[in-house]
Design an enzyme around this catalytic site. Sequence first.
Site, PDB file in Angstrom:
ATOM      1  N   GLU A 197       0.990  -1.228  -0.045  1.00 37.23           N
ATOM      2  CA  GLU A 197      -0.004  -0.018   0.138  1.00 37.23           C
ATOM      3  C   GLU A 197       0.910   1.227  -0.161  1.00 37.23           C
ATOM      4  O   GLU A 197       1.877   1.180   0.787  1.00 37.23           O
ATOM      5  CB  GLU A 197      -0.914   0.106   1.337  1.00 37.23           C
TER       6      GLU A 197
ATOM      7  N   ASN B 232      -6.635   6.559  -1.794  1.00 34.42           N
ATOM      8  CA  ASN B 232      -5.558   5.724  -1.708  1.00 34.42           C
ATOM      9  C   ASN B 232      -5.778   4.478  -2.767  1.00 34.42           C
ATOM     10  O   ASN B 232      -6.737   3.998  -2.613  1.00 34.42           O
ATOM     11  CB  ASN B 232      -5.563   5.202  -0.191  1.00 34.42           C
TER      12      ASN B 232
ATOM     13  N   LYS C 158      -9.189   2.514  -2.541  1.00 32.82           N
ATOM     14  CA  LYS C 158      -9.412   2.043  -1.132  1.00 32.82           C
ATOM     15  C   LYS C 158     -11.085   2.545  -0.500  1.00 32.82           C
ATOM     16  O   LYS C 158     -11.306   3.726  -0.391  1.00 32.82           O
ATOM     17  CB  LYS C 158      -8.384   2.428   0.110  1.00 32.82           C
TER      18      LYS C 158
ATOM     19  N   GLU D 152      -6.257   8.836   7.787  1.00 33.34           N
ATOM     20  CA  GLU D 152      -6.522   8.541   6.524  1.00 33.34           C
ATOM     21  C   GLU D 152      -7.942   8.991   5.947  1.00 33.34           C
ATOM     22  O   GLU D 152      -8.181   9.323   4.990  1.00 33.34           O
ATOM     23  CB  GLU D 152      -6.691   6.893   5.999  1.00 33.34           C
TER      24      GLU D 152
ATOM     25  N   CYS E 191      -5.077  -2.593   2.400  1.00 32.05           N
ATOM     26  CA  CYS E 191      -4.887  -2.490   3.731  1.00 32.05           C
ATOM     27  C   CYS E 191      -6.009  -2.834   4.548  1.00 32.05           C
ATOM     28  O   CYS E 191      -6.648  -4.126   4.863  1.00 32.05           O
ATOM     29  CB  CYS E 191      -4.246  -1.377   4.226  1.00 32.05           C
TER      30      CYS E 191
ATOM     31  N   ASN F 224      -0.034  -1.247   5.536  1.00 30.59           N
ATOM     32  CA  ASN F 224       0.683  -0.390   6.587  1.00 30.59           C
ATOM     33  C   ASN F 224       0.114  -0.569   7.718  1.00 30.59           C
ATOM     34  O   ASN F 224      -0.963  -0.102   8.083  1.00 30.59           O
ATOM     35  CB  ASN F 224       0.770   1.147   6.214  1.00 30.59           C
TER      36      ASN F 224
HETATM   37  N1  CDV Z   1      -3.498   1.408   6.296  1.00 29.18           N
HETATM   38  C1  CDV Z   1      -4.296   0.953   6.934  1.00 29.18           C
HETATM   39  O1  CDV Z   1      -5.499   0.641   6.571  1.00 29.18           O
HETATM   40  N2  CDV Z   1      -3.965   0.265   8.311  1.00 29.18           N
HETATM   41  C2  CDV Z   1      -4.951  -0.045   9.185  1.00 29.18           C
HETATM   42  C3  CDV Z   1      -4.612   0.233  10.649  1.00 29.18           C
HETATM   43  C4  CDV Z   1      -4.384   1.538  10.866  1.00 29.18           C
HETATM   44  C5  CDV Z   1      -5.481  -0.445  11.641  1.00 29.18           C
HETATM   45  C6  CDV Z   1      -5.041  -1.589   9.203  1.00 29.18           C
HETATM   46  O2  CDV Z   1      -6.146  -2.339   8.961  1.00 29.18           O
HETATM   47  O3  CDV Z   1      -4.039  -2.350   9.138  1.00 29.18           O
END
Ligand code: CDV
Length: 316
Positions: free
Chosen positions: A47, A110, A127, A146, A172, A197
């Site tokens: 990501e 994103n 996203k 975010e 993510c 991440n």
């Molecule tokens: N980049 C993300 O979406 N991270 C989230 C964290 C912040 C909980 C995740 O679901 O891994």
Amino acid sequence: MPRPVIVAAAQMGPIPKTQPRQEVVARLIQMMERAKKMGADIVVYTEAALTAFFPHWWIEDEAELDSYFEREMPGPATQPLFDAARKMGIGFKLGYCELDFSTGKKRRFNTAILVDKQGRIVGKYRKVHLPGVTDYKPGYPFQNLEKRYFEVGDLGFPVWETMGGKMGLAICNDRRWPETYRVMGLQGVELVMLGYNTPTHNPAMPETDDLGNFHNHLSMQSGAYQNGTWVVGVAKCGVEEGVDQIGQSCIIAPSGEIVAQCTTLDDEVAVAVCDLDRCKSYKESIFNFAKHRRTEHYGLILERTGAGSPLGKAPV
Ligand code: CDV
């Protein structure tokens, strides 16, 4: 008939805030070369793979914020990645932050793209599940902004027929939501590619910190099994600008089993032969949606309880 696609998970170690795009792209190309040597057809990056993960910081200056985003793809800094892929005859999935002007106003997403072996963009995903908040949280060791910096993706969860199979993308936090996999599963997806991440510490929910690695694999393994699809999850990991992030990048079979996994917290390539035909027995037997799903019953309950609406209502 086996349909093997050799997939590489290209995990990234931290990207320093000051590392120029050209150097980051050089790291991505190095991993692409390693993946190619291991026979890969597709390399999956993480990501927001071009910069440090800036939603961890409060940024007020618009120009500074924009500097983390791409206005075009490929652009001058990313063109070498596309050129290398075309030259090596390898596809890739890239996560990055996108500045979009197509509606006449500036929008931030994103984003992830899927690029085929000829270097053509064949798919784009934005996203949908944005974690975090829009406001500054005093006392937190880092932020999760975010919801402030990105709009919710407006492209749904499409699936593309390319490179020998039905391919889907997620980003993510999407991996924690069953709907992500199911919407693609209903379209027959065979390979879901995603990056993440994920800090080892969740300031809003510290009581779950020691379960972070477990929840990472749990979400992706159940998504794979319950939809009869391969899933590749790729981390940006290690300590980036003071924020410690989990690794555990892996390739998961439709059985839910992990067949390859990174073991470091740095740039690392893990490869697996993914026979897309292994999806078939799951999709045609235990998870044959047409035969066994009971959507009319799910609807009934949702209607009675209002649980289908985000606000819900009292059960009747
Ligand atoms: N980049 C993300 O979406 N991270 C989230 C964290 C912040 C909980 C995740 O679901 O891994």
